[in-house]
Design a protein around this motif. Sequence first.
Motif, mmCIF file in Angstrom:
data_model
loop_
_atom_site.group_PDB
_atom_site.id
_atom_site.type_symbol
_atom_site.label_atom_id
_atom_site.label_comp_id
_atom_site.label_asym_id
_atom_site.label_seq_id
_atom_site.Cartn_x
_atom_site.Cartn_y
_atom_site.Cartn_z
ATOM 1 N N GLU A 64 0.826 -1.204 0.000
ATOM 2 C CA GLU A 64 0.000 0.000 0.000
ATOM 3 C C GLU A 64 0.863 1.258 0.000
ATOM 4 O O GLU A 64 1.793 1.388 0.795
ATOM 5 N N GLN A 65 0.513 2.197 -0.849
ATOM 6 C CA GLN A 65 1.136 3.512 -0.873
ATOM 7 C C GLN A 65 0.615 4.340 0.306
ATOM 8 O O GLN A 65 -0.554 4.283 0.651
ATOM 9 N N TYR A 83 -0.318 8.016 1.913
ATOM 10 C CA TYR A 83 -0.803 9.310 1.445
ATOM 11 C C TYR A 83 -0.769 10.317 2.589
ATOM 12 O O TYR A 83 -1.025 9.969 3.748
ATOM 13 N N SER A 142 2.513 15.397 -5.199
ATOM 14 C CA SER A 142 3.189 14.397 -4.387
ATOM 15 C C SER A 142 3.827 15.079 -3.190
ATOM 16 O O SER A 142 3.997 16.303 -3.174
ATOM 17 N N ALA A 184 -3.059 3.309 1.726
ATOM 18 C CA ALA A 184 -4.157 3.438 0.767
ATOM 19 C C ALA A 184 -5.450 2.789 1.235
ATOM 20 O O ALA A 184 -6.536 3.359 1.074
ATOM 21 N N PRO A 224 -0.097 11.363 -2.638
ATOM 22 C CA PRO A 224 0.845 10.269 -2.396
ATOM 23 C C PRO A 224 2.173 10.765 -1.830
ATOM 24 O O PRO A 224 2.683 11.821 -2.226
ATOM 25 N N THR A 235 5.382 2.881 2.379
ATOM 26 C CA THR A 235 4.480 1.793 1.993
ATOM 27 C C THR A 235 4.203 0.915 3.212
ATOM 28 O O THR A 235 4.973 0.898 4.173
ATOM 29 N N ARG A 284 -6.793 2.145 -5.835
ATOM 30 C CA ARG A 284 -5.758 3.160 -6.024
ATOM 31 C C ARG A 284 -4.728 3.076 -4.902
ATOM 32 O O ARG A 284 -5.061 2.966 -3.733
ATOM 33 N N GLY A 285 -3.452 3.085 -5.307
ATOM 34 C CA GLY A 285 -2.375 3.090 -4.335
ATOM 35 C C GLY A 285 -2.015 1.733 -3.775
ATOM 36 O O GLY A 285 -1.219 1.642 -2.845
#
Length: 327
Positions: free
Chosen positions: A168-169, A171, A185, A247, A262, A269, A302-303
């Motif tokens: 997972e990204q 944010y 970003s 995410a 992000p 992550t 997403r992400g």
Amino acid sequence: MPVPDLTLQQLRAVRTLAASGSFTKAAAAEHISPSVLSRRIKEVERLLRVRLFDRTTRQLDLTAAGHAFLLMTGAVLDDMDMRLGRFMSYVAAQSGTIAVATLPSLAAAVLPGMMRGFLLDHPEVEFEIIDGAADDVVERLGGGTVELGLTAHGDLPDGFCFTPLLREQFYGVAHHSHPWSARNSLSWADFDGETVVATRPGTSVRAITDAAFSKHSISVSHHFHACSAATIHGLLRAGVGVAALPALKLQGFGLDDLVAVPVNAPGATRVTGVMYRCSQDLSPVAARFLDFLHATEIDPPRGVSRVHEGHTGVPDGWSHAGVQLAD
């Protein structure tokens, strides 16, 4: 009078012979020779001390005792056949209950799609889903109340195995009036001097953000701690601070009044996957679902990206030691 110890094999032999009226036909149905079947019937009659069949050279008929015997034992055979059928369905992983302990974010955003795909070929399987923090997942796995846990990567207790599934990204999340709304970003340095709405100490999110802030000497203010994503989002909507969230914690919430940018930086992550006890023999259906989790492709939100087989999935700068995780 003592109750004779009859086997299911013997009970079935009597029923098959009565239904066919022929030793030859009944023996073929039981996959034995007529002589073996004859000895089997005689042994039943010896144990019961009564004749079940009247035999002539041309005809085979049930006696009154034979009729009574079939009436009383037929239900036993029917019930056993039904139960054995259910058990064989269980062995073939076509039925049974899969007990899963999972992080709430995975329970809401990932597990339903996985279950839907699995149930297409296993419609009789049932799921028991228990969502909670990662320490709850480990506790339930250790206590044997669940077989599989969906949780974040971190320190593995002795005897536990972990297979990464998703990355997972992170944010940066803030009120739409925050200057981040004009950014595409962020880096960890963008959190310097901010008031951070943080998850409680000991969670996977807090472990990652604390490690990043410490590594980059970033000073933040932790005035607000919250356990649930809903509470964090409520605080952010009130404009009381910013947050760093993976995410899947953003799924299921309308972000029209928030901005999520992000964080493109090392360590930004979170890896999640499936945990289970290494030495445990999983039930057939749980083992089949574990294989399904490993093999199936998903349409990630997403992400989120899939960690493929052979990839360690460990975020930069992480080790197995010293991190206690919760959602």
